[in-house]
Enzyme design. Structure first.
Site, PDB file in Angstrom:
ATOM      1  N   ALA A 113       0.860  -1.194   0.000  1.00  5.66           N
ATOM      2  CA  ALA A 113       0.000   0.000   0.000  1.00  5.66           C
ATOM      3  C   ALA A 113       0.890   1.237   0.000  1.00  5.66           C
ATOM      4  CB  ALA A 113      -0.881   0.017   1.242  1.00  5.66           C
ATOM      5  N   LYS A 114       0.322   2.364  -0.228  1.00  9.64           N
ATOM      6  CA  LYS A 114       1.032   3.642  -0.078  1.00  9.64           C
ATOM      7  C   LYS A 114      -0.005   4.726   0.125  1.00  9.64           C
ATOM      8  CE  LYS A 114       5.367   4.937  -0.216  1.00  9.64           C
ATOM      9  NZ  LYS A 114       6.509   4.115   0.204  1.00  9.64           N
ATOM     10  N   GLY A 115       0.402   5.796   0.798  1.00  6.20           N
ATOM     11  CA  GLY A 115      -0.513   6.912   0.993  1.00  6.20           C
ATOM     12  C   GLY A 115       0.227   8.214   0.810  1.00  6.20           C
TER      13      GLY A 115
END
Ligand code: NAD
Length: 425
Positions: A113-115
Site C-alpha cells: 500500500a502507499k498513501g
C-alpha cells in the site's frame, strides 16, 4: 535546516509506467496467465479524501489525501505515507505496487500500500501538520488497522506523524493500538534497529553481490549519492567492512577523496552543519554534483531520489556494481544501457527492503507485547536480506535475466502462486 530546491530530473519517468514496464517483462518471462496479470496490474482499492484544515491564520484550506491498497493476498497491506507537493494518484499507485513486490521478495507476510497528502510540510507549522495528520487518520479509519493496512513514514513524514496517527486511531478505538503503524518512536513501541535498517539491508545486499562478483571489500571503492538516513548508514556500515568510500554527495554537492572519506568524520561534520556536507573540508568538492554517478569507483549506491541514473549518464558509468538504496533511482529507459555494459544492479525492491523488514519486526514485537534486543533484530534482518539476495540471484541465472527482472519474477511468482491456492475469483 536551510532548504535547497532539488534540481529538475532530466529523464523523469512516470512512476507507474516505469514500474509497469518492468512488471510486464517479468510477467512475460514467468509465463503469467492473463487473468492473474489483470488482477495484479490493478490496485485492490484507491481512496481519495478531501481534508479541510484550519490553518494558523484562521483560513480553512482543503488538502487532497490518498491511500492505495495494491494487494492484500499475502497479508495486511504495508506502506508509507508521503507529504509532498508532487503527490499524485499515479505516483501513489506505483509506490503501492512496489510495496507488494518488495514484501514478496523478502518473503514477509504483507501486501502493498502507499498513501500521501499533497502538501508542502516545510511551509506548514507543527500544529497544522498535526491537524492534517489527525484528519487524514480519521478519514482512513475504515482502511487502516493492524490486521488490515499498516502505514509507516515516507518522504516528508517522520516518527512524529506516526505517533499522532497511532494516537488518533487509538482514541477512536478506545484502546492503545500501537501495531497500527510502524516507524514509531521507541517509547511508543518502535523497534531497535529500525532507523539504520534500510542502510543495513543495502550493506548486506552489496556484500552479497560483491561475493558473487569476486570483489574483495577491502579492495573496493564506492560512491554514495545521498547522505541522509539510507546513504549515511550504508556508508558507515560498508566502511566498517573495509570498503573505501571515495565519493559522497547530498543536496549541497558531491565530495571526493581518493584516499577514502572518513565516514565518522563526515557524519560529525554533517550533524553540526544543518544536516549537510556543504563546505566539508576533508574532501574535494566535485565541479558537477551529478558526476558522482559516473565517477571512477567499483560500487555505486544511489541513495537520494528517483531517476538519477538515466539515458544521459548511464553510458558513462564506471562502476561494476550498482546497489539501489533509493526507490526508483534508475529510469526504465536506462535499464538496457546498463545491462549491455554488464553492470550488475541490485534493484530497489530487494536492496532497500531492510527497512520494511524491520518494520515487520516492529509490528511482530507490538503484537507479542515484547521488545527484541538490537542484536536479534540485526541478525534476523541480515538473514532475511541474504536469503532474498540468493533467491533473486539464482532466479536471474535460471531465467537468464538481470537481477531487477529476477526480483520481479520472484515477487510475482509468490503472489500468483498464493492466488492459485486461495482461488476465489
Ligand atoms: P533522507 O531525506 O534522510 O536523505 C536524502 C538525502 O539525499 C539527503 O542527504 C539529501 O541531501 C540528498 N539529496 C537530495 N537530493 C539530492 C540530489 N539531487 N543529489 C544528491 N543528494 C541529494 O531520505 P532517506 O530516508 O535516506 O531516503 C533516500 C531514498 O531511499 C528515497 O528514495 C527513499 O524513498 C528511499 N528509501 C528510504 C527508506 C528508509 O527507511 N528511510 C526505505 C526504503 C527506501
Amino acid at each position: 535546516m536551510s532548504y535547497i530546491e532539488p534540481a529538475p530530473i532530466k529523464d523523469k519517468d512516470n512512476p507507474l509506467e516505469s514500474m509497469m514496464s518492468r512488471f510486464d517483462l517479468a510477467a512475460q518471462k514467468l509465463g503469467l496467465d492473463n487473468e492473474t496479470y489483470n488482477v495484479l496490474k490493478n490496485p485492490d482499492k484507491q481512496v481519495i479524501v478531501s481534508l479541510p484544515i484550519t490553518m494558523d491564520d484562521g483560513r480553512i484550506k482543503v488538502f487532497s489525501g490518498y491511500r492505495v491498497i495494491h494487494n492484500t493476498i499475502l497479508g495486511p497491506s504495508k506502506g508509507g505515507i508521503r507529504y509532498d507537493m508532487g503527490v499524485t494518484l499515479d505516483e501513489v499507485k506505483a509506490l503501492a505496487a512496489w510495496m507488494t513486490w518488495k514484501c514478496a521478495v523478502v518473503d514477509i507476510p504483507y501486501g502493498g500500500a502507499k498513501g500521501g497528502i499533497m502538501c508542502n510540510p516545510r511551509a506548514m507549522s507543527k500544529g497544522e501538520i498535526e491537524r492534517l495528520t489527525r484528519a487524514y487518520t480519521l478519514s482512513m479509519m475504515d482502511v487502516f488497522g493492524p490486521d488490515k493496512d499498516i502505514p509507516a513514514p515516507d518522504m516528508g513524514t517522520s516518527q512524529q506523524e506516526m505517533a499522532w496517527l497511532m494516537d488518533e486511531y487509538s482514541k477512536a478505538k478506545g484502546m492503545t493500538v500501537n501495531a497500527v503503524v510502524t516507524g514509531k518512536p521507541l517509547v511508543l513501541g518502535g523497534s531497535l534497529g529500525r532507523v539504520e535498517a534500510t542502510g543495513r539491508g543495502v550493506m548486506v545486499s552489496a556484500l552479497s553481490a560483491m561475493q558473487r562478483l569476486k570483489m574483495n571489500p577491502s579492495q573496493t571503492s564506492c560512491a554514495i549519492q545521498g547522505f541522509g538516513n539510507v546513504g549515511s548508514n550504508t556508508a558507515r556500515l560498508l566502511e566498517e567492512r573495509g570498503v573505501k568510500i571515495k565519493a559522497l554527495s547530498d543536496i549541497s554537492g558531491a565530495f571526493w577523496n581518493d584516499k577514502g572519506i572518513d565516514i565518522q568524520d563526515a557524519l560529525k561534520y554533517r550533524d553540526k552543519n544543518n544536516g549537510m556536507l556543504e563546505g566539508y573540508p576533508n574532501a574535494e568538492k566535485m565541479d558537477d554534483s551529478e558526476g558522482i554517478i559516473t565517477c571512477q569507483v567499483d560500487l555505486l549506491v544511489p541513495a537520494a531520489k528517483e531517476d538519477v541514473i538515466n539515458i544521459y549518464n548511464a553510458p558513462n558509468i564506471k562502476a561494476r556494481l550498482i546497489v539501489e538504496g533509493a526507490n526508483g533511482p534508475t529510469s526504465a529507459n536506462a535499464d538496457d544501457i546498463i545491462n549491455e555494459k554488464g553492470i550488475m544492479v541490485v534493484p530497489d525492491i530487494l536492496a532497500n527492503a531492510g527497512g520494511v523488514t524491520v518494520s515487520y519486526f516492529e509490528w511482530v514485537q507490538n503484537r507479542l507485547g515484547l521488545r527484541w534486543p538490537l542484536e536479534r533484530v540485526n541478525r534476523r534482518c541480515d538473514r532475511i536480506m541474504k536469503e532474498a539476495f540468493e533467491k533473486v540471484y539464482s532466479t536471474s541465472l535460471e531465467f537468464n535475466v538481470p537481477m531487477r527482472i529476477a526480483a520481479y519474477i520472484v515477487a510475482i511468482d509468490k503472489v500468483a502462486k498464493t492466488y492459485k491456492f486461495r482461488g476465489g475469483f
